[in-house]
Write an enzyme that holds these catalytic residues in place. Structure first.
Site, PDB file in Angstrom:
ATOM      1  N   ASP A  63       0.746  -0.893  -0.176  1.00 27.84           N
ATOM      2  CA  ASP A  63      -0.186   0.127   0.416  1.00 27.84           C
ATOM      3  C   ASP A  63       0.830   1.162   0.127  1.00 27.84           C
ATOM      4  O   ASP A  63       2.276   0.987  -0.011  1.00 27.84           O
ATOM      5  CB  ASP A  63      -1.117  -0.083   1.658  1.00 27.84           C
ATOM      6  N   SER A  64       0.609   2.657  -0.334  1.00 29.11           N
ATOM      7  CA  SER A  64       0.546   3.987  -0.020  1.00 29.11           C
ATOM      8  C   SER A  64       1.584   3.897   1.797  1.00 29.11           C
ATOM      9  O   SER A  64       2.335   4.527   1.360  1.00 29.11           O
ATOM     10  CB  SER A  64       0.349   4.985  -0.367  1.00 29.11           C
ATOM     11  N   TYR A  89      -0.558   8.142  -1.348  1.00 31.69           N
ATOM     12  CA  TYR A  89      -1.210   8.519  -3.523  1.00 31.69           C
ATOM     13  C   TYR A  89      -2.624   8.925  -3.961  1.00 31.69           C
ATOM     14  O   TYR A  89      -2.340   9.725  -4.711  1.00 31.69           O
ATOM     15  CB  TYR A  89      -1.268   6.364  -3.681  1.00 31.69           C
ATOM     16  N   GLY A  90      -2.978   9.179  -2.988  1.00 30.64           N
ATOM     17  CA  GLY A  90      -4.587   9.506  -3.770  1.00 30.64           C
ATOM     18  C   GLY A  90      -4.271  11.091  -3.588  1.00 30.64           C
ATOM     19  O   GLY A  90      -5.204  11.077  -4.713  1.00 30.64           O
ATOM     20  N   CYS A  94      -4.393  -1.340  -1.693  1.00 30.16           N
ATOM     21  CA  CYS A  94      -4.796  -0.101  -1.937  1.00 30.16           C
ATOM     22  C   CYS A  94      -5.850   0.173  -3.625  1.00 30.16           C
ATOM     23  O   CYS A  94      -5.770  -0.121  -4.296  1.00 30.16           O
ATOM     24  CB  CYS A  94      -3.418   0.518  -2.130  1.00 30.16           C
ATOM     25  N   ASN A  95      -7.119   0.471  -2.995  1.00 31.93           N
ATOM     26  CA  ASN A  95      -7.556   0.964  -4.375  1.00 31.93           C
ATOM     27  C   ASN A  95      -6.814   1.792  -4.894  1.00 31.93           C
ATOM     28  O   ASN A  95      -7.718   2.133  -6.348  1.00 31.93           O
ATOM     29  CB  ASN A  95      -8.921   1.545  -3.087  1.00 31.93           C
ATOM     30  N   THR A  96      -6.314   3.262  -4.505  1.00 34.33           N
ATOM     31  CA  THR A  96      -5.706   3.681  -5.525  1.00 34.33           C
ATOM     32  C   THR A  96      -4.961   2.860  -6.501  1.00 34.33           C
ATOM     33  O   THR A  96      -4.563   3.472  -7.472  1.00 34.33           O
ATOM     34  CB  THR A  96      -5.388   4.678  -5.053  1.00 34.33           C
ATOM     35  N   CYS A 138     -11.298   2.847   0.768  1.00 32.60           N
ATOM     36  CA  CYS A 138      -9.623   3.430   0.717  1.00 32.60           C
ATOM     37  C   CYS A 138      -9.337   2.799   1.683  1.00 32.60           C
ATOM     38  O   CYS A 138      -9.937   2.678   2.735  1.00 32.60           O
ATOM     39  CB  CYS A 138      -9.394   4.815   1.094  1.00 32.60           C
ATOM     40  N   THR A 139      -7.882   2.276   1.451  1.00 33.24           N
ATOM     41  CA  THR A 139      -8.129   0.637   3.162  1.00 33.24           C
ATOM     42  C   THR A 139      -7.003   1.178   4.176  1.00 33.24           C
ATOM     43  O   THR A 139      -7.122   0.813   4.909  1.00 33.24           O
ATOM     44  CB  THR A 139      -6.293  -0.050   2.100  1.00 33.24           C
ATOM     45  N   HIS A 140      -7.596   2.806   4.138  1.00 30.14           N
ATOM     46  CA  HIS A 140      -7.087   3.354   5.507  1.00 30.14           C
ATOM     47  C   HIS A 140      -8.231   3.396   6.466  1.00 30.14           C
ATOM     48  O   HIS A 140      -7.866   3.519   7.570  1.00 30.14           O
ATOM     49  CB  HIS A 140      -5.968   4.704   5.067  1.00 30.14           C
TER      50      HIS A 140
HETATM   51  N1  DGL Z   1      -4.975   3.184   1.302  1.00 29.96           N
HETATM   52  C1  DGL Z   1      -4.698   3.930  -0.118  1.00 29.96           C
HETATM   53  C2  DGL Z   1      -5.928   3.388  -1.115  1.00 29.96           C
HETATM   54  O1  DGL Z   1      -7.076   2.933  -0.347  1.00 29.96           O
HETATM   55  C3  DGL Z   1      -4.452   5.293  -0.274  1.00 29.96           C
HETATM   56  C4  DGL Z   1      -3.555   6.348   0.443  1.00 29.96           C
HETATM   57  C5  DGL Z   1      -3.024   7.037  -0.376  1.00 29.96           C
HETATM   58  O2  DGL Z   1      -3.445   8.229  -0.286  1.00 29.96           O
HETATM   59  O3  DGL Z   1      -1.936   6.763  -0.044  1.00 29.96           O
HETATM   60  O4  DGL Z   1      -6.558   4.219  -1.803  1.00 29.96           O
END
Ligand code: DGL
Length: 272
Positions: A15-16, A47-48, A81-83, A195-197
């Site tokens: 993930d990021s 990343y987002g 990570c979705n992004t 988003c996985t966070h």
């Molecule tokens: N955890 C990441 C996701 O699922 C993105 C977090 C980020 O912006 O880096 O999209």
């Protein structure tokens, strides 16, 4: 008696930052005997809010780094990570046609199955919501419910840093911008954590939505899909190992893993 050999392979997860630990948690619960390698690309997060080309380049670099390390013997890759999934999964699959690659995307279909009001909130990064992949996913179900899509700038970063005041403030702001929550007609009764966070902000989001509002994440389905895609599952006798790496501050990942997963292991710093 013939000795039984077990190749010490592992599942690569990245993930990021620390958000993908929400996926790692589900993977560890589902796949008790597998080894996991987790890379947080924190040196290049978030990343987002970056462009898709940057995210693709980082996803390629992180994957290649894991695959090039022979002692890790990565047998499957989970993009937690979705992004990064939206920006890179199709190209990573082209780069590595033999490798099972599992991605994460906002759980639109499961949310439709849960929603009574047919009004569903989607919290995700700007990168995910603007991606072609997400737009196609949304277009495929647009006739089944109304989706209120909310880009949540800064929220993943605040969760990453465990800045509780900022997390609460941003959750408040973004749920406020999405409109009415609840079980009454016209209100959002299901909220997708895209988003996985965000599962790590559940305790702040749930009271803002109200007790009847369902929060939907993707950890369980991703873990089950990973199980289905493993060609060489570990033997039951093999103890599971989890190794953590970060391209940023190792302390951030180490304390997040301890706080959220009860996993107290050293984090190794990577530079590439
Ligand atoms: N955890 C990441 C996701 O699922 C993105 C977090 C980020 O912006 O880096 O999209």
């Amino acid at each position: 008696m013939a000795e039984r050999y077990q190749v010490k392979h592992s599942i690569g997860v990245f993930d990021s930052g620390a958000g993908g630990l929400s996926i790692l948690k589900a993977l560890r619960a589902e796949l008790l005997h597998e080894n996991f390698i987790y890379v947080a690309d924190s040196g290049f997060a978030p990343y987002g809010e970056r462009d898709a080309g940057f995210v693709l380049a980082r996803a390629r670099a992180v994957s290649q780094h894991m695959l090039d390390a022979p002692h890790l013997a990565v047998q499957a890759l989970v993009i937690a990570c979705n992004t990064a999934t939206a920006a890179a999964i199709h190209l990573l699959r082209k780069d590595h046609p033999e490798l099972p690659i599992i991605g994460v995307e906002p759980a639109l279909k499961p949310a439709i199955a849960l929603s009574q009001t047919r009004r569903i909130g989607v919290m995700a990064t700007r990168g995910t919501l603007n991606s072609q992949k997400f737009r196609a996913l949304l277009a495929g179900v647009a006739d089944q419910a109304q989706f209120v899509c909310q880009p949540c700038d800064g929220l993943a970063d605040a969760i990453e840093r465990d800045d509780v005041e900022k997390i609460i403030g941003l959750c408040h702001q973004y749920t406020g911008e999405m409109g009415q929550f609840g079980g009454q007609a016209g209100a959002i009764d299901t909220l997708i954590l895209g988003c996985t966070h965000y599962p790590f902000a559940r305790q702040h989001l749930q009271p803002l939505g109200g007790p009847g509002v369902r929060l939907v994440d993707t950890g369980g389905p991703v873990a089950r899909q990973t199980r289905r895609m493993l060609t060489n599952p570990a033997l039951a006798a093999t103890p599971s190992q989890c190794r953590l790496f970060s391209t940023g501050d190792p302390q951030l990942l180490q304390s997040a893993a301890k706080r959220w997963l009860g996993l107290d292991v050293p984090v190794q710093r990577l530079q590439f």
